[in-house]
Design an enzyme around this catalytic site. Sequence first.
Site, PDB file in Angstrom:
ATOM      1  N   ARG A 131       0.817  -1.240   0.000  1.00 27.02           N
ATOM      2  CA  ARG A 131       0.000   0.000   0.000  1.00 27.02           C
ATOM      3  C   ARG A 131       0.839   1.274   0.000  1.00 27.02           C
ATOM      4  O   ARG A 131       0.385   2.338   0.414  1.00 27.02           O
ATOM      5  CB  ARG A 131      -0.971   0.033   1.179  1.00 27.02           C
ATOM      6  CG  ARG A 131      -1.946  -1.120   1.182  1.00 27.02           C
ATOM      7  CD  ARG A 131      -3.126  -0.832   2.100  1.00 27.02           C
ATOM      8  NE  ARG A 131      -3.937  -2.025   2.245  1.00 27.02           N
ATOM      9  CZ  ARG A 131      -3.762  -2.938   3.180  1.00 27.02           C
ATOM     10  NH1 ARG A 131      -2.828  -2.784   4.080  1.00 27.02           N
ATOM     11  NH2 ARG A 131      -4.532  -3.990   3.233  1.00 27.02           N
ATOM     12  N   LYS A 153       2.214  11.356 -11.303  1.00 26.16           N
ATOM     13  CA  LYS A 153       1.328  10.470 -12.080  1.00 26.16           C
ATOM     14  C   LYS A 153       2.112   9.205 -12.398  1.00 26.16           C
ATOM     15  O   LYS A 153       3.176   9.266 -13.026  1.00 26.16           O
ATOM     16  CB  LYS A 153       0.901  11.136 -13.389  1.00 26.16           C
ATOM     17  CG  LYS A 153      -0.319  12.018 -13.253  1.00 26.16           C
ATOM     18  CD  LYS A 153      -0.866  12.407 -14.625  1.00 26.16           C
ATOM     19  CE  LYS A 153      -2.084  13.296 -14.478  1.00 26.16           C
ATOM     20  NZ  LYS A 153      -2.594  13.767 -15.788  1.00 26.16           N
ATOM     21  N   GLU A 195       7.646  17.735 -25.226  1.00 20.56           N
ATOM     22  CA  GLU A 195       7.022  18.106 -23.939  1.00 20.56           C
ATOM     23  C   GLU A 195       7.584  19.443 -23.426  1.00 20.56           C
ATOM     24  O   GLU A 195       6.901  20.168 -22.702  1.00 20.56           O
ATOM     25  CB  GLU A 195       7.223  16.998 -22.885  1.00 20.56           C
ATOM     26  CG  GLU A 195       6.565  15.650 -23.220  1.00 20.56           C
ATOM     27  CD  GLU A 195       5.106  15.513 -22.771  1.00 20.56           C
ATOM     28  OE1 GLU A 195       4.399  16.527 -22.662  1.00 20.56           O
ATOM     29  OE2 GLU A 195       4.683  14.352 -22.560  1.00 20.56           O
ATOM     30  N   LYS A 237       5.845  22.934 -14.121  1.00 22.90           N
ATOM     31  CA  LYS A 237       5.090  21.738 -13.711  1.00 22.90           C
ATOM     32  C   LYS A 237       4.886  21.719 -12.202  1.00 22.90           C
ATOM     33  O   LYS A 237       3.800  21.388 -11.719  1.00 22.90           O
ATOM     34  CB  LYS A 237       5.781  20.457 -14.204  1.00 22.90           C
ATOM     35  CG  LYS A 237       4.939  19.234 -13.886  1.00 22.90           C
ATOM     36  CD  LYS A 237       5.062  18.084 -14.829  1.00 22.90           C
ATOM     37  CE  LYS A 237       4.059  16.994 -14.439  1.00 22.90           C
ATOM     38  NZ  LYS A 237       4.226  15.749 -15.171  1.00 22.90           N
ATOM     39  N   GLU A 247      -5.540  16.595 -10.244  1.00 23.26           N
ATOM     40  CA  GLU A 247      -6.253  16.968 -11.469  1.00 23.26           C
ATOM     41  C   GLU A 247      -7.769  17.087 -11.288  1.00 23.26           C
ATOM     42  O   GLU A 247      -8.549  16.502 -12.031  1.00 23.26           O
ATOM     43  CB  GLU A 247      -5.923  15.961 -12.591  1.00 23.26           C
ATOM     44  CG  GLU A 247      -6.192  16.539 -13.979  1.00 23.26           C
ATOM     45  CD  GLU A 247      -5.658  15.662 -15.113  1.00 23.26           C
ATOM     46  OE1 GLU A 247      -4.456  15.342 -15.109  1.00 23.26           O
ATOM     47  OE2 GLU A 247      -6.446  15.317 -15.994  1.00 23.26           O
ATOM     48  N   ARG A 251      -4.757  21.246 -13.316  1.00 23.33           N
ATOM     49  CA  ARG A 251      -3.684  20.343 -13.748  1.00 23.33           C
ATOM     50  C   ARG A 251      -3.932  19.794 -15.155  1.00 23.33           C
ATOM     51  O   ARG A 251      -2.986  19.449 -15.873  1.00 23.33           O
ATOM     52  CB  ARG A 251      -3.505  19.185 -12.752  1.00 23.33           C
ATOM     53  CG  ARG A 251      -2.367  18.264 -13.183  1.00 23.33           C
ATOM     54  CD  ARG A 251      -1.933  17.252 -12.152  1.00 23.33           C
ATOM     55  NE  ARG A 251      -0.844  16.451 -12.693  1.00 23.33           N
ATOM     56  CZ  ARG A 251      -0.013  15.718 -11.994  1.00 23.33           C
ATOM     57  NH1 ARG A 251      -0.117  15.682 -10.685  1.00 23.33           N
ATOM     58  NH2 ARG A 251       0.946  15.030 -12.590  1.00 23.33           N
ATOM     59  N   ASN A 255      -2.129  18.422 -20.041  1.00 18.08           N
ATOM     60  CA  ASN A 255      -2.539  17.448 -21.049  1.00 18.08           C
ATOM     61  C   ASN A 255      -2.674  18.080 -22.439  1.00 18.08           C
ATOM     62  O   ASN A 255      -3.179  17.441 -23.360  1.00 18.08           O
ATOM     63  CB  ASN A 255      -3.884  16.836 -20.622  1.00 18.08           C
ATOM     64  CG  ASN A 255      -3.833  15.335 -20.438  1.00 18.08           C
ATOM     65  OD1 ASN A 255      -4.505  14.603 -21.138  1.00 18.08           O
ATOM     66  ND2 ASN A 255      -3.004  14.858 -19.518  1.00 18.08           N
ATOM     67  N   HIS A 258      -2.553  16.012 -25.609  1.00 16.90           N
ATOM     68  CA  HIS A 258      -2.576  14.608 -25.201  1.00 16.90           C
ATOM     69  C   HIS A 258      -3.866  13.873 -25.569  1.00 16.90           C
ATOM     70  O   HIS A 258      -3.871  12.647 -25.616  1.00 16.90           O
ATOM     71  CB  HIS A 258      -2.312  14.480 -23.704  1.00 16.90           C
ATOM     72  CG  HIS A 258      -0.861  14.645 -23.342  1.00 16.90           C
ATOM     73  ND1 HIS A 258      -0.179  15.820 -23.570  1.00 16.90           N
ATOM     74  CD2 HIS A 258       0.047  13.784 -22.789  1.00 16.90           C
ATOM     75  CE1 HIS A 258       1.080  15.677 -23.154  1.00 16.90           C
ATOM     76  NE2 HIS A 258       1.242  14.458 -22.685  1.00 16.90           N
ATOM     77  N   HIS A 262      -2.644  10.755 -27.116  1.00 21.46           N
ATOM     78  CA  HIS A 262      -2.883   9.425 -26.535  1.00 21.46           C
ATOM     79  C   HIS A 262      -3.695   8.557 -27.494  1.00 21.46           C
ATOM     80  O   HIS A 262      -3.481   7.341 -27.589  1.00 21.46           O
ATOM     81  CB  HIS A 262      -3.626   9.544 -25.202  1.00 21.46           C
ATOM     82  CG  HIS A 262      -2.714   9.908 -24.062  1.00 21.46           C
ATOM     83  ND1 HIS A 262      -3.180  10.249 -22.810  1.00 21.46           N
ATOM     84  CD2 HIS A 262      -1.366   9.965 -23.973  1.00 21.46           C
ATOM     85  CE1 HIS A 262      -2.156  10.500 -21.998  1.00 21.46           C
ATOM     86  NE2 HIS A 262      -1.049  10.347 -22.689  1.00 21.46           N
ATOM     87  N   HIS A 275       6.036   8.721 -27.225  1.00 21.29           N
ATOM     88  CA  HIS A 275       4.997   9.538 -26.601  1.00 21.29           C
ATOM     89  C   HIS A 275       5.124  11.003 -27.035  1.00 21.29           C
ATOM     90  O   HIS A 275       4.143  11.637 -27.449  1.00 21.29           O
ATOM     91  CB  HIS A 275       5.084   9.415 -25.076  1.00 21.29           C
ATOM     92  CG  HIS A 275       4.168  10.339 -24.335  1.00 21.29           C
ATOM     93  ND1 HIS A 275       2.805  10.173 -24.308  1.00 21.29           N
ATOM     94  CD2 HIS A 275       4.417  11.478 -23.624  1.00 21.29           C
ATOM     95  CE1 HIS A 275       2.251  11.151 -23.607  1.00 21.29           C
ATOM     96  NE2 HIS A 275       3.220  11.953 -23.176  1.00 21.29           N
TER      97      HIS A 275
END
Length: 373
Positions: A131, A153, A195, A237, A247, A251, A255, A258, A262, A275
């Site tokens: 955990r 993330k 990026e 960032k 997010e 935030r 993206n 993206h 994506h 990416h």
Amino acid sequence: MTEKSPTKNIQAQVEVQLDERSYPIYIGHDILTQAHQILESVIRGKKILLVTNNEVYDLHGHTLQLSMEKTAQEVQVVTIPDGEQHKNLEILSALYDAAVEGNLERSSVVVALGGGIVGDMAGLLAATYMRGIGFVQVPTTLLAQVDSSVGGKVAVNHLRGKNLIGAFYQPQAVLIDTKTLETLPEREINAGFAEVIKTAMLGDSNLFSYLEDNIDNILKLKPIELSHVIAACCRVKAAVVSADEEEHGIRAILNLGHTYGHAIETLTNYQTYRHGEAVAIGMIAACRLAEKVNNLTPEIRERLTKLLEKANLPTQFPLFPREKWQMVFALDKKVKAGNVIFILPERIGSAQIVNTIPLESALEVVEELQKDS
Ligand SMILES: NC(=O)c1ccc[n+]([C@@H]2O[C@H](COP(=O)([O-])OP(=O)(O)OC[C@H]3O[C@@H](n4cnc5c(N)ncnc54)[C@H](O)[C@@H]3O)[C@@H](O)[C@H]2O)c1
Ligand SMILES: O=C(O)C(=O)C[C@@H](O)[C@H](O)[C@H](O)COP(=O)(O)O
Ligand SMILES: [Zn+2]
């Protein structure tokens, strides 16, 4: 022999402010050898699982391992296969096996040495094993140094959607050694630069002008320009993540490019584009969409395209039938009540989150760009 001062080669330090989960990002040249000093408070006396891949381990892993062994209880190494197609549950499961076989404890620390794929997967391991155990990012690609190692993330892909299985789990420290980039292939430097451009587009107009003026030196990894750019990206960032860690709102601007990006990665089975390359194409699409629905001036897309082309990044849209785009957009994590949310540039240095875009307009952009390709 006296030890080097831990701060000797550190050129910049940026803080991610998240109350008790705040952490430093150290940026320097040739600082892997000082990891035992820089990371001492996090790794002293602990069992470390160094997660990396074979290529990166051969290039930089020994140096980091030797350094950490000076203060850690022990350092075990596990490697994962290279490539976005391996960022999945099967390989994550092999990482859990390594953690179990290595008798990792709650106090142990996962150290990610590599690009965004190693960082995202090692982070998900750290977030979920027992955990949650310790986590440190040591990014070795430009993309990971300017983006993925910061902000917490962590994720793996599902065949039908990018990063669908993941968590928000902050590292305790990020150690950026710009010297590691000297071994990075040109294609990866360029992909990371996408990026960088994204970060400038959404949050720092001065950085965008700096990129336009200094692109050649940055891509040649000239130390002054390089560390300026990495620190600037980390600052943007860090500020966004500090304002909205999980997010719920702002935030999402990170993206930019993206939603289309994506979708491109997913439709090509994570095997055709890096990416950053997919994000490059996605940013052009986001500009076109903003021109259509918000009257964004085409000059922004022209400036963006110039930078992307100088970095040899792709700007052409891949061909897929309309239904396929629709299917992957539907699984985007930003979908709310069936509405796909897009991040649109509003000027250089600023982007907005828009939840009122008809899917039809987004698909029209795909069709127009496919025709241009
Ligand atoms: N978590 C986040 O916030 C975030 C942000 C951006 C991207 N990402 C994710 O990051 C991933 C992309 O990361 P990436 O572009 O770093 O790709 P990557 O991790 O695949 O690394 C690119 C290539 O460079 C090699 N490499 C790494 N460091 C090297 C070095 N110093 N010298 C020589 N070779 C080296 C790797 O082995 C790999 O072949 C994607 O999965 C993306 O979704 C996550
Ligand atoms: O940190 C963020 O937030 C980002 O969106 C950074 C992106 O560059 C990165 O690719 C991130 O992994 C995308 O997140 P996702 O939630 O869209 O999967
Ligand atoms: Zn990204």
